[in-house]
Design an enzyme around this catalytic site. Structure first.
Site, mmCIF file in Angstrom:
data_model
loop_
_atom_site.group_PDB
_atom_site.id
_atom_site.type_symbol
_atom_site.label_atom_id
_atom_site.label_comp_id
_atom_site.label_asym_id
_atom_site.label_seq_id
_atom_site.Cartn_x
_atom_site.Cartn_y
_atom_site.Cartn_z
ATOM 1 C CB ALA A 65 131.218 35.977 21.171
ATOM 2 N N GLY A 108 127.706 37.575 17.771
ATOM 3 C CA GLY A 108 126.731 37.085 18.741
ATOM 4 C C GLY A 108 125.700 38.125 19.106
ATOM 5 C CD GLU A 111 125.308 34.215 15.866
ATOM 6 O OE1 GLU A 111 125.510 33.300 15.054
ATOM 7 O OE2 GLU A 111 126.027 34.390 16.875
ATOM 8 C CD GLU A 131 130.027 35.690 13.702
ATOM 9 O OE1 GLU A 131 129.150 35.637 14.571
ATOM 10 O OE2 GLU A 131 129.853 36.226 12.582
#
Length: 257
Positions: A65, A108, A111, A131
């Site tokens: 992210a 992310g 993911e 994370e």
């Protein structure tokens, strides 16, 4: 689209969606996530597209992210923004979706890769959910899809240490379908896509839907769902064509009807 390159017919029946924030290693900001969603929704409605490949570049599929965008946000900001809902819309893409991953697929990015139905990785690919190193945890499926893909123990190790795994390790534990040299990973993804695009688009959608249901329901319910989708294929012209071609010993010509 500012951060995305879309080629609806990169190969016959195969579309290519390429993340295009190279300076940021394709970090997923809100706009890029929305662009991916919008592109996939358009390709879902395009009858000429049977399979989609999503990729980045050789350095990064997506390095995570966009931390600069998130760092100052409050819990309420994150709740109201709810970009995870956008990722869930990506997950609901109905056609076969192949991720072609090289370099970093982290946070992310990992993911996003796991929302794909299949993954082809270059030998330089690295997967991880780091994370926890930032004082937080995965929030877009990293604890759920990773555990289903690689098992509880390996998912715990990856999420709680933030350590990365290589492409070959990802293949060994079942996260990745195929590993290819850096110069060939995208072509390998095209080969996989072409073999799927040659099949009945109707049957492919129903089969994808049924496999996904296996992770969401008890076995009896999943078997019932599968059986109904099997019966539904007999309402398609593709089923008639496929079985006629088998009997007549010729190659089927599936129309997606």
């Amino acid at each position: 689209m500012e951060f995305l390159l879309v080629t609806p017919q990169a190969r016959p029946g195969v579309a290519l969606v390429q993340l295009n924030r190279p300076k940021e290693l394709n970090a997923l900001n809100g706009q890029l996530v929305r662009e991916i969603r919008d592109a996939l929704q358009a390709l879902d409605a395009d009858e000429a597209v049977r399979v989609v490949i999503i990729t980045g570049n050789e350095r990064a599929f997506a390095a995570g992210a966009d931390i600069k965008e998130m760092a100052g946000k409050t819990a309420v900001d994150m709740f109201l923004d709810d970009r995870f809902a956008t990722l869930e819309q990506i997950r609901k893409f109905r056609k076969p979706l192949i991720g072609a991953v090289s370099g970093f697929a982290l946070g992310g990015g990992c993911e996003l890769a796991m929302t794909c139905d299949m993954l082809v990785a270059s030998e330089t690919a690295q997967f991880g959910q780091p994370e926890i190193r930032l004082g937080t945890m995965p929030g877009a499926g990293g604890t759920q899809r990773l555990a289903r893909a690689v098992g509880k123990a390996k998912a715990m190790e990856m999420v709680l240490t933030g350590e990365f795994i290589s492409a070959h390790e990802a293949h060994r534990v079942g996260l990745v379908n195929r590993v290819a040299p850096v110069g060939q990973y995208l072509e390998e993804a095209y080969r996989l896509a072409a073999s799927i695009a040659a099949m009945s688009p109707v049957a492919a959608r129903l089969a994808k839907e049924s496999i996904n249901r296996a992770f969401e329901t008890p076995l009896d319910e999943g078997l019932h769902f599968e059986r109904k989708n099997f019966y539904l294929t007999f309402a398609s012209e593709d089923q008639k064509e496929g079985m006629a071609a088998f009997v007549e010993k010729r190659k089927p010509d599936f129309k997606g009807k």
